[in-house]
Design a protein around this motif. Structure first.
Motif, PDB file in Angstrom:
ATOM      1  N   PHE A 173       0.943  -1.326  -0.007  1.00  0.00           N
ATOM      2  CA  PHE A 173       0.089  -0.136  -0.009  1.00  0.00           C
ATOM      3  C   PHE A 173       0.967   1.228  -0.093  1.00  0.00           C
ATOM      4  N   TRP A 174       1.934   1.200   0.879  1.00  0.00           N
ATOM      5  CA  TRP A 174       2.771   2.253   1.054  1.00  0.00           C
ATOM      6  C   TRP A 174       3.433   2.717  -0.824  1.00  0.00           C
ATOM      7  N   ILE A 175       3.804   1.543  -1.226  1.00  0.00           N
ATOM      8  CA  ILE A 175       4.456   1.797  -2.552  1.00  0.00           C
ATOM      9  C   ILE A 175       3.396   2.511  -3.582  1.00  0.00           C
ATOM     10  N   ILE A 176       2.336   1.745  -3.733  1.00  0.00           N
ATOM     11  CA  ILE A 176       1.248   2.329  -4.359  1.00  0.00           C
ATOM     12  C   ILE A 176       0.943   3.739  -4.223  1.00  0.00           C
ATOM     13  N   TYR A 177       0.952   4.230  -2.905  1.00  0.00           N
ATOM     14  CA  TYR A 177       0.923   5.628  -2.552  1.00  0.00           C
ATOM     15  C   TYR A 177       1.839   6.465  -3.237  1.00  0.00           C
ATOM     16  N   GLU A 178       2.807   5.940  -3.102  1.00  0.00           N
ATOM     17  CA  GLU A 178       4.376   6.910  -3.833  1.00  0.00           C
ATOM     18  C   GLU A 178       4.204   6.699  -5.359  1.00  0.00           C
ATOM     19  N   CYS A 179       3.742   5.601  -5.577  1.00  0.00           N
ATOM     20  CA  CYS A 179       3.728   5.616  -7.176  1.00  0.00           C
ATOM     21  C   CYS A 179       2.655   6.499  -7.806  1.00  0.00           C
ATOM     22  N   ILE A 180       1.468   6.737  -7.093  1.00  0.00           N
ATOM     23  CA  ILE A 180       0.365   7.478  -7.540  1.00  0.00           C
ATOM     24  C   ILE A 180       1.028   8.852  -7.636  1.00  0.00           C
TER      25      ILE A 180
END
Length: 289
Positions: free
Chosen positions: A90-97
């Motif tokens: 979830f943290w990676i998805i947040y940073e990618c967005i």
């Protein structure tokens, strides 16, 4: 157990090196995909540490406070590892967005590709070593660790391929998209691992296939007993617990019945090396005479 601990520690060392390499290059290049991989590998490192500690604890013999041993430590370890994957995902998805909305060019892309390939090779070799040992001792913690390492191989190769495409096409938006795909992939795989790690904490039975194997071994002695009932199984870490009631002829001596139980137990342990077998012999009832 010393060999298992040494191999578990090998994954700690390899992951430490890979994490440092990816983190430094991720910061230098500004690639969110590489940084995402560094975070993924950091979780692998934490998972390796958990596995190393849990293997040492689960290998302790039973004591007065833990008469059934410490095997479930491995299942707790595997469960914690999968939860860590979800947090990172979830943290990676947040940073990618965030990066998708604010795209930036990648610096030194070929260096990033090289690091991804080096990390993939190292983790592939170590994962095979860990998986082989995990299968040998049937360790849940080691299996989880090997899985972490192997997913790192796949995601590292995916990032390397994606970065090449970004470099050749100039489509910088692909970098965060690759990071999102990686996150979704590892979370889906984590669900599969959770299904294996968590049930033993609730004393779930062995798999249907494993129970069939146990029953087949018992039935190979069916000319020496009348029937079995109350058959139960469960797993705790690397150990299988199997118990059942066995009805024998009321004319059989205690010595002969005990000898039969010993032979059945030995046959099961020959197939399931870590099995703890408990057989409760019963004389046939008068109505069966």
């Amino acid at each position: 157990m010393r060999k298992t601990s040494n191999i578990a520690f090998l994954s700690v060392l390899s992951n430490s090196f890979v994490v440092l390499l990816k983190l430094v290059v991720g910061i230098l290049t500004g690639s969110v995909a590489v940084i995402s991989e560094a975070i993924h590998s950091s979780l692998d490192l934490l998972a390796s540490l958990i596995a190393f500690i849990s293997v040492k604890i689960s290998g302790k013999p039973a004591d007065s406070n833990h008469p059934f041993g410490h095997g479930k430590v491995e299942n707790i370890s595997g469960t914690i590892e999968t939860l860590l994957i979800f947090v990172a995902g979830f943290w990676i998805i947040y940073e990618c967005i965030h990066k998708l909305l604010n795209p930036e060019p990648i610096q030194l892309p070929f260096l990033a590709v090289l690091v991804m390939l080096v990390g993939a090779i190292i983790n592939f070799i170590v994962s095979k070593i860990v998986k082989k040992e995990a299968d040998r001792v049937n360790s849940m913690a080691m299996k989880s660790n090997a899985f972490h390492l192997l997913t790192d191989v796949y995601t590292s190769l995916g990032v390397a391929g994606g970065l090449l495409i970004v470099t050749l096409t100039g489509w910088h938006f692909l970098d965060p998209i690759i990071g999102i795909v990686i996150s979704i992939y590892i979370m889906v795989e984590a669900v599969k691992l959770m299904k294996e790690a968590f049930p033993p904490l609730l004393d779930a039975r062995l798999s249907i296939d494993e129970e069939k194997q146990v029953l087949s071994l018992i039935e190979s002695f069916n000319n020496e007993y009348i029937e079995i009932h109350d058959f139960r199984t469960r797993r705790s870490g690397a150990q299988e617990y199997i118990d059942f009631h066995m009805v024998v002829s009321s004319h059989e001596s205690i010595e002969k019945t005990h000898e039969l139980c010993d032979r059945i137990e030995a046959e099961i342990i020959n197939r399931f090396n870590n099995a703890q077998v408990l057989i409760h012999p019963e004389p046939e009832s008068k109505s069966e005479n």
